[in-house]
Enzyme design. Sequence first.
Site, short mmCIF file in Angstrom:
data_model
loop_
_atom_site.label_atom_id
_atom_site.label_comp_id
_atom_site.label_asym_id
_atom_site.label_seq_id
_atom_site.Cartn_x
_atom_site.Cartn_y
_atom_site.Cartn_z
N ASP A 137 0.80 -1.06 0.20
CA ASP A 137 -0.06 -0.02 0.06
C ASP A 137 0.86 1.41 0.04
OD1 ASP A 137 0.90 -0.07 2.66
OD2 ASP A 137 -1.19 0.21 3.58
N SER A 138 2.30 0.99 0.27
CA SER A 138 3.39 2.29 -0.26
C SER A 138 2.90 2.81 -1.53
CB SER A 138 4.60 1.75 -0.17
OG SER A 138 4.65 0.46 -0.85
N GLU A 145 8.97 -4.47 10.60
CA GLU A 145 9.45 -2.80 10.02
C GLU A 145 9.84 -2.15 11.20
OE1 GLU A 145 6.57 -1.26 7.41
OE2 GLU A 145 7.93 0.73 7.22
N GLU A 154 -1.84 -5.40 8.50
CA GLU A 154 -1.02 -4.76 9.66
C GLU A 154 -1.59 -4.95 10.93
OE1 GLU A 154 -0.20 -0.66 9.05
OE2 GLU A 154 0.89 -1.11 7.02
O1 KIV Z 1 3.32 -1.17 1.67
C1 KIV Z 1 4.79 -1.59 1.68
O2 KIV Z 1 5.45 -1.12 0.84
C2 KIV Z 1 5.17 -2.32 2.99
C3 KIV Z 1 6.67 -2.60 2.79
C4 KIV Z 1 6.94 -1.34 3.70
C5 KIV Z 1 6.92 -3.85 3.81
O3 KIV Z 1 4.24 -2.81 3.67
#
Ligand code: KIV
Length: 271
Positions: free
Chosen positions: A51-52, A189, A122
């Site tokens: 979700d980044s 993380e 999460e």
């Molecule tokens: O959304 C993402 O890119 C992540 C990574 C940082 C593990 O959850």
Amino acid sequence: MSINKEVKKITTNTLQKMKENGEKISMITAYDFSFAKIFDAAGIDVILVGDSASNVMAGHETTLPITLDQMIYHASSVIRGVNRSLVVVDMPFGSYQSNSKEALISAFRIMKETGAHAVKLEGGEEVLESVKRIVAAGVPVMGHLGLTPQSIYKFGTYTVRAKEIEEAEKLRRDAKLLEEAGCFGIVLEKIPAALAKEVSESLSIPTIGIGAGKYCDGQVLVMHDMLGLTSEFKPRFLRQYLKLEELVTGAVKQYITDVKKKDFPNEHEQY
Ligand code: KIV
């Protein structure tokens, strides 16, 4: 686009065996067909449709705004480029926190509409019911502990998590609960390396670290960060393998110059 199907695909069982054999797991994010195809062909074990995407693709400050429909769009683009890697898709903020039924419906949508292989969400104890229900429905689930960006407004900062005894204790407990609930792996993380080592050794499922030191069973990086596309983002844990922003800027500047000079296209570049 036709893709060769004659390869040994990475599964959650493969990752489990890798941990047992002490072979580190490589994971990277991707959000589109073209990069997913390159990463898969390069031999990456796991592709995370993170979700980044909310940050690096859409330009939002946090991961909160991205929707389930948008994650499904990114994940289906990625899956079309993948032949061998395991593809894990982040369940976005608001798609699983209200109750386990909503979580299950969101996970079903991701699996049915994208063709991905697993989902990630999460949290620990708070999301346990949802994890159990999704796993019971046959969908592999990856956990995510430590810095959980969907809770940024609860934490207030993106600094290292679980440095205090109480938070470290909760993380240890959450990791065990997620393993017992059936998660096939857990992202850790931005937590101290010593804690990540202890947790990794205490679990039978693999841990994948980002800013969690070298003792995790695997590592994950956001593709834009490791390729140097987000050059202003330089946390200590990040290794930049390329300076893509510089390279792209140079290439585009050259293109502009060539067009202005009437050098592009030349007689060989026309019909
Ligand atoms: O959304 C993402 O890119 C992540 C990574 C940082 C593990 O959850």
